[in-house]
Design a protein around this motif. Structure first.
Motif, short mmCIF file in Angstrom:
data_model
loop_
_atom_site.label_atom_id
_atom_site.label_comp_id
_atom_site.label_asym_id
_atom_site.label_seq_id
_atom_site.Cartn_x
_atom_site.Cartn_y
_atom_site.Cartn_z
N GLN A 2 0.83 -1.21 0.17
CA GLN A 2 -0.18 -0.03 0.06
C GLN A 2 1.02 1.31 0.15
OE1 GLN A 2 -2.66 -0.44 3.41
NE2 GLN A 2 -4.12 -1.27 2.22
N GLN A 4 0.44 5.26 0.83
CA GLN A 4 -0.35 6.10 1.30
C GLN A 4 0.10 7.43 1.06
OE1 GLN A 4 -3.51 5.20 2.94
NE2 GLN A 4 -3.83 7.67 3.04
N TYR A 98 -0.36 12.03 -6.76
CA TYR A 98 -0.16 10.37 -6.52
C TYR A 98 1.13 10.02 -6.66
CZ TYR A 98 -5.16 10.53 -8.50
OH TYR A 98 -6.53 10.70 -8.74
N TRP A 116 0.30 2.12 -6.82
CA TRP A 116 -0.14 3.64 -6.81
C TRP A 116 -0.90 3.82 -5.50
CZ3 TRP A 116 0.58 7.19 -10.87
CH2 TRP A 116 1.32 6.81 -12.01
N GLY A 117 -0.49 5.01 -4.99
CA GLY A 117 -1.28 5.47 -3.87
C GLY A 117 -2.60 5.98 -4.25
N GLN A 118 -3.54 6.55 -3.44
CA GLN A 118 -4.87 6.95 -3.82
C GLN A 118 -4.96 8.31 -4.06
OE1 GLN A 118 -3.65 6.95 -0.75
NE2 GLN A 118 -4.21 8.92 0.28
N THR A 120 -3.75 12.63 -3.06
CA THR A 120 -3.86 13.62 -2.08
C THR A 120 -4.13 14.87 -3.03
OG1 THR A 120 -3.10 14.98 -0.27
CG2 THR A 120 -1.43 14.27 -1.85
#
Length: 126
Positions: A2, A4, A98, A116-118, A120
């Motif tokens: 993950q 973040q 990202y 890949w992150g979610q 911001t």
């Protein structure tokens, strides 16, 4: 695995923000600890664009022309974290940012990144 991303927010033009991307999960087994990492951004209604990337050791970085001299990418492998220091922000820097990981070297091509992150959100007001 993950990723973040954090640190986004609302800032006035000329201001600064520092984004962080914390990596967790099976970093050793997936060799994530020895991969390059990058930041990309996507503005509303536009495609995702490369911002900056950094090699595993941190010894090699590459940045988009639009952010050179203003943004700095760095990483702390002991903390499994990558940073993007953004200075002299402009309204056109507004986007969802990202973080991504995967390639062996720091590259600009999104398809080279596996994880890949979610994202911001960074909003720069004029």
């Amino acid at each position: 695995v993950q990723l973040q991303a954090s640190g986004g927010g609302l800032v006035q033009a000329g201001g600064s923000l520092r984004l962080s991307c914390a990596v967790s999960g099976r970093t050793v087994s997936t060799r994530l600890s020895t991969t390059a990492m990058g930041w990309f951004r996507q503005a509303p209604g536009k495609e995702r664009n490369f911002v900056a990337a950094i090699s595993w050791s941190g010894g090699s970085t590459v940045s988009a022309d639009s952010v050179k001299g203003r943004f700095t990418i760095s990483r702390d492998n002991a903390k499994n974290t990558v940073y993007l220091q953004m200075n002299s922000l402009k309204p056109e820097d507004t986007a969802v940012y990202y973080c991504a990981a995967g390639p062996r070297v720091a590259v600009q091509t999104p398809n080279e990144y596996v994880y890949w992150g979610q994202g911001t959100l960074v909003t720069v007001s004029s």
